[in-house]
Scaffold this motif. Structure first.
Motif, PDB file in Angstrom:
ATOM      1  N   LYS A 182       6.107  22.844  28.342  1.00 28.14           N
ATOM      2  CA  LYS A 182       5.754  22.480  26.772  1.00 28.14           C
ATOM      3  C   LYS A 182       5.695  20.856  26.756  1.00 28.14           C
ATOM      4  N   THR A 183       6.317  20.194  27.481  1.00 27.28           N
ATOM      5  CA  THR A 183       6.008  18.806  27.539  1.00 27.28           C
ATOM      6  C   THR A 183       5.820  18.346  29.054  1.00 27.28           C
ATOM      7  N   ARG A 209      -0.142  11.596  23.858  1.00 26.03           N
ATOM      8  CA  ARG A 209      -0.027  12.043  22.330  1.00 26.03           C
ATOM      9  C   ARG A 209       0.528  11.315  21.433  1.00 26.03           C
ATOM     10  N   ALA A 210      -0.427  11.144  20.425  1.00 27.72           N
ATOM     11  CA  ALA A 210       0.067  10.427  19.037  1.00 27.72           C
ATOM     12  C   ALA A 210       0.544   8.808  19.596  1.00 27.72           C
ATOM     13  N   THR A 259      -5.081  26.352  31.223  1.00 25.36           N
ATOM     14  CA  THR A 259      -4.824  25.008  30.758  1.00 25.36           C
ATOM     15  C   THR A 259      -3.274  24.929  30.464  1.00 25.36           C
ATOM     16  N   SER A 262      -2.066  20.873  26.948  1.00 27.58           N
ATOM     17  CA  SER A 262      -3.610  20.552  26.494  1.00 27.58           C
ATOM     18  C   SER A 262      -3.411  19.206  25.427  1.00 27.58           C
ATOM     19  N   SER A 263      -2.264  19.267  24.544  1.00 26.74           N
ATOM     20  CA  SER A 263      -2.306  18.443  23.726  1.00 26.74           C
ATOM     21  C   SER A 263      -1.669  17.081  24.195  1.00 26.74           C
ATOM     22  N   TRP A 264      -1.441  16.928  25.488  1.00 26.10           N
ATOM     23  CA  TRP A 264      -0.796  15.755  25.900  1.00 26.10           C
ATOM     24  C   TRP A 264      -1.958  15.111  26.893  1.00 26.10           C
TER      25      TRP A 264
END
Length: 299
Positions: A182-183, A209-210, A259, A262-264
């Motif tokens: 997740k990370t 991310r962010a 994948t 993805s958000s990272w």
């Protein structure tokens, strides 16, 4: 002193550049023994040793380096003159030598070469796959392909159609067994497929991310220096791979890979064909660049 022939001077440049009779012979389509005999004849006519020879190597002498430096510019100008004349035939012809990393070479094969063959059938695109950064001018290339940020400032860049977006991928079987991270920090508990750079160092996986940026050192059962092999290893369930999206898109579409994180993943990076800005552009290279630009507009 009898003036050396253009063929002998061209042969000398090939031998001195490659520092090998065999590789120079391969380029010129002749035998190494023929080249060796020609070089001895050239030295006899000039009255100076141009090459130091041993059983294992060939290297230019100080006089040879001086002649090489002067001849390279002269022969390049001669090639440009002949290319300019060829345009009057009404049909563009010639060879475009391109240096590109494997992933970019695959993009050229997929998106550019067929259109080149259809529009300019007398032009040959000679692609040399090489992942390390080189000086394309001294290497004898007409153009190179690299990330825009790594292209020298004195070069002119023509972007390719698709930028590179890196992705983390793994097989469904691996994720069903090991779970999905997740990370990025959770990669420390996963099998990861390492990537060895052309310099020899291991690539550190980059995430963002962010506004938060992370660089992760990963470990795993294998280290590879080829993106296609990384994808293949991931499909076999060996672990998680960090690769350009171009390389993994077919396996992702077929469901053989998924994948993760993805958000990272960082934003896409532009890739471009680049060429020297200080010399005339030969017709064959101009035709190649026109097709690259057309493909970008289509995409």
């Amino acid at each position: 002193m009898m003036r050396p022939s253009l063929n002998d001077l061209t042969a000398f440049v090939a031998v001195a550049t490659h520092r090998s009779f065999r590789r120079a012979a391969d380029e010129l389509g002749t035998a190494p023994s023929t080249l060796s005999h020609a070089m001895r004849g050239l030295e006899d006519r000039l009255g100076v040793r141009l090459l130091n020879r041993t059983t294992r190597s060939v290297a230019p002498t100080e006089a040879g380096l001086e002649l090489l430096n002067r001849l390279q510019a002269t022969l390049s100008s001669l090639d440009e003159a002949l290319d300019a004349v060829s345009a009057f035939r009404g049909q563009v012809a010639g060879t475009v030598r391109v240096n590109a990393p494997r992933v970019a070479a695959a993009a050229l094969v997929r998106d550019v070469l067929l259109r080149m063959a259809e529009r300019f059938p007398d032009v040959t695109v000679d692609i040399v796959v090489e992942n390390r950064l080189i000086d394309i001018v001294s290497g004898g290339f007409d153009a190179g392909v690299r990330l825009v940020g790594s292209i020298p400032k004195d070069m002119i860049a023509v972007p390719l159609a698709r930028p590179i977006q890196f992705v983390c991928v793994a097989s469904p079987s691996y994720l069903d067994c090991a779970g999905e991270p997740k990370t990025p920090e959770e990669l420390q508990h996963h099998r990861c497929i390492g990537h060895r750079m052309p310099s020899g160092r291991l690539y550190r996986w980059e995430f963002e991310r962010a506004g938060q940026e992370l660089t992760i050192d990963v470990t795993g059962p294998a280290v590879l220096d080829d993106e296609d092999l990384m994808v293949e290893a991931a499909m076999q369930g060996l672990g998680i791979a960090y690769v350009p999206n171009w390389v993994a898109e077919a396996a992702l579409a077929e469901g053989r890979l998924r994948t993760v994180l993805s958000s990272w993943m960082q934003g896409s990076e532009a890739v471009a064909v680049y060429y020297p800005g200080h010399r005339a552009v030969p017709p064959a290279l101009r035709a190649f660049l026109d097709v690259v630009r057309d493909v970008r507009q289509i995409k």
